[in-house]
Design an enzyme around this catalytic site. Structure first.
Site, short mmCIF file in Angstrom:
data_model
loop_
_atom_site.label_atom_id
_atom_site.label_comp_id
_atom_site.label_asym_id
_atom_site.label_seq_id
_atom_site.Cartn_x
_atom_site.Cartn_y
_atom_site.Cartn_z
N CYS A 151 -1.37 -40.32 9.30
CA CYS A 151 -1.28 -39.01 8.66
C CYS A 151 -1.04 -37.90 9.68
O CYS A 151 -0.14 -37.07 9.51
CB CYS A 151 -2.54 -38.74 7.85
SG CYS A 151 -4.07 -39.18 8.70
N1 NAP Z 1 -7.40 -41.96 4.90
C1 NAP Z 1 -6.24 -41.48 5.29
O1 NAP Z 1 -5.96 -40.27 5.15
C2 NAP Z 1 -5.20 -42.39 5.89
C3 NAP Z 1 -3.91 -41.88 6.09
C4 NAP Z 1 -2.93 -42.71 6.65
C5 NAP Z 1 -3.25 -44.00 7.00
N2 NAP Z 1 -4.51 -44.46 6.81
C6 NAP Z 1 -4.78 -45.86 7.17
O2 NAP Z 1 -4.80 -46.61 5.96
C7 NAP Z 1 -5.74 -47.68 6.05
C8 NAP Z 1 -6.74 -47.54 4.91
O3 NAP Z 1 -7.40 -46.29 5.04
P1 NAP Z 1 -8.44 -45.75 3.97
O4 NAP Z 1 -8.75 -44.36 4.37
O5 NAP Z 1 -7.97 -46.02 2.59
O6 NAP Z 1 -9.71 -46.69 4.30
P2 NAP Z 1 -11.05 -46.93 3.45
O7 NAP Z 1 -11.22 -45.82 2.46
O8 NAP Z 1 -12.12 -47.15 4.44
O9 NAP Z 1 -10.75 -48.28 2.67
C9 NAP Z 1 -10.63 -49.51 3.35
C10 NAP Z 1 -10.34 -50.63 2.36
O10 NAP Z 1 -10.20 -51.84 3.05
C11 NAP Z 1 -11.05 -52.85 2.47
N3 NAP Z 1 -11.57 -53.63 3.60
C12 NAP Z 1 -12.37 -53.20 4.59
N4 NAP Z 1 -12.57 -54.19 5.50
C13 NAP Z 1 -11.86 -55.25 5.06
C14 NAP Z 1 -11.66 -56.57 5.55
N5 NAP Z 1 -12.24 -56.99 6.68
N6 NAP Z 1 -10.86 -57.40 4.85
C15 NAP Z 1 -10.28 -57.00 3.70
N7 NAP Z 1 -10.45 -55.76 3.18
C16 NAP Z 1 -11.22 -54.90 3.86
C17 NAP Z 1 -12.12 -52.08 1.71
O11 NAP Z 1 -12.49 -52.78 0.53
P3 NAP Z 1 -13.56 -53.97 0.43
O12 NAP Z 1 -14.51 -53.77 1.57
O13 NAP Z 1 -14.16 -53.84 -0.91
O14 NAP Z 1 -12.72 -55.20 0.57
C18 NAP Z 1 -11.40 -50.81 1.30
O15 NAP Z 1 -10.72 -50.99 0.09
C19 NAP Z 1 -6.39 -47.55 7.44
O16 NAP Z 1 -5.73 -48.40 8.34
C20 NAP Z 1 -6.13 -46.10 7.82
O17 NAP Z 1 -6.10 -45.88 9.20
C21 NAP Z 1 -5.49 -43.69 6.24
#
Ligand code: NAP
Length: 350
Positions: A151
């Protein structure tokens, strides 16, 4: 019509993907993956989707999900995608990764900044960096491994790319960046609690934020030489939004001749026809509230002749153009749909 799945569908970016894909006219969402919520109705857990989806959370593997979906979005912490994506999976399905595993072209740089081993370095070469305004639509049209930018990086790169490409900026570029709390994901952590974040602003990961090499990689490609950036992120007490303010001293060769008009010309040329980039009029600078919930990036420009500094400000919604919206934009291009389909929302205000 294509079929889609999301792994990590209960995280912030996963939920945003569901919101946008549920009304995409060319996509049937089949799979919403989560380990912790497997078996539960999606809308029972994520109230914003009530009456809009009958799907349940499932804990299916990437392999199973790819077998039934044309596109699989990985909305997962870094390190998981690279351990699971294989050549066989890529033959069946387009993997659209929102995490960091395939963004950096160098395995060594990835391992140095992320502190984990890369699970599939042999695939790095075939990954395309999913920033269509920079890499071009053609680069995305036949790729089955899309690495969506971060982002902060989306805002930082888009707001400085014309300067890097024209070679008119001295390095390092100084990027002061601010993010709302959803940028850190949905997992609980003390530093993200209301009482810690509300009514306070702090710099964090000074000199050490992982988006730094990604910004440098892409600006360096555009410039044809190394572009160092001094990137300092700040956490601000709002849910969504990224604002970057970048300071660049023009190179000695250009400094005497640079005007705001010339500067603007570089941006107009580079972003002609790019629907999601809104170049603001002279004297107007972006605010996160004007892009909230949309796929827009607003950019405002200035050149201060008194100090000899170019100032570029950009704003975007970290969960839309900074993540889910951009991933859908890339999917649209990859599958030959109109680039903007499903992404036409006007920002929500107030
Ligand atoms: N937040 C932002 O603004 C943003 C922007 C751009 C990119 N990103 C990137 O996008 C990705 C997701 O970000 P997010 O903010 O959506 O994260 P988040 O809110 O922390 O969600 C993480 C997700 O991954 C799952 N998860 C966690 N550990 C896991 C594992 N070991 N195996 C399988 N599933 C797992 C979790 O569900 P369960 O634990 O239920 O499986 C949850 O659905 C990250 O790499 C982040 O850097 C985020």
């Amino acid at each position: 019509m294509i079929t889609a799945g999301i792994i990590g569908a209960n995280g912030y970016t996963g939920i945003e993907l569901v919101r946008l894909l549920q009304r995409h006219p060319h996509v049937k969402l089949l799979h919403t993956g989560s380990r912790s919520l497997a078996g539960k109705p999606y809308a029972g857990e994520i109230g914003s989707l009530r009456s809009r989806t009958e799907l349940e959370f499932r804990n299916a593997s990437l392999e199973e999900t790819a077998a039934e979906c044309d596109v699989v979005f990985l909305a997962l912490p870094h390190g998981i995608a690279s351990a699971q994506v294989t050549t066989d999976i890529l033959k069946r399905s387009c993997i659209n990764d929102l995490g960091a595993d395939y963004r950096l072209k160098s395995r060594r740089v990835y391992e140095q900044w992320y502190g984990v081993e890369h699970g599939s370095p042999q695939l790095l070469e075939q990954a395309v960096y999913g920033l269509p305004e920079i890499v071009g639509r053609r680069a995305l049209s036949d790729k089955n491994l899309i690495a969506n930018p971060g982002c902060y990086t989306t805002a930082s790169i888009l707001s400085t790319a014309p300067i890097a490409q024209a070679g008119i900026g001295s390095v390092p570029y100084i990027i002061d960046a601010k993010s709302g709390v959803s940028g850190a994901g949905r997992q609980a952590s003390q530093g993200l609690m209301f009482g810690e974040v509300n009514e306070s602003i702090k710099a964090y990961k000074v000199k050490a934020h992982r988006h730094t090499p990604e910004i440098e990689q892409m600006l360096g490609q555009l410039a044809g030489s190394e572009v160092g950036v001094q990137f300092t992120p700040h956490l601000v007490p709002m849910n969504r939004g990224i604002l970057t303010t970048t300071y660049i001293r023009p190179t000695e060769e250009i400094a005497g001749q640079l005007t705001e008009e010339k500067l603007r010309g570089l941006y107009e040329d580079m972003y002609e026809g790019d629907t999601f980039i809104r170049l603001l009029p002279d004297g107007v600078f972006p605010e996160t509230r004007w892009v909230h919930g949309s796929n827009y990036v607003d950019i405002g420009l200035s050149y201060d002749q008194r100090t000899g500094i170019i100032i570029v400000v950009a704003a975007l919604d970290n969960l839309v153009k900074g993540a889910a919206g951009q991933a859908i934009q890339n999917m649209n291009i990859r599958f030959g749909f109109e680039e903007t389909v499903g992404l036409g929302d006007i920002p929500l205000f107030p």
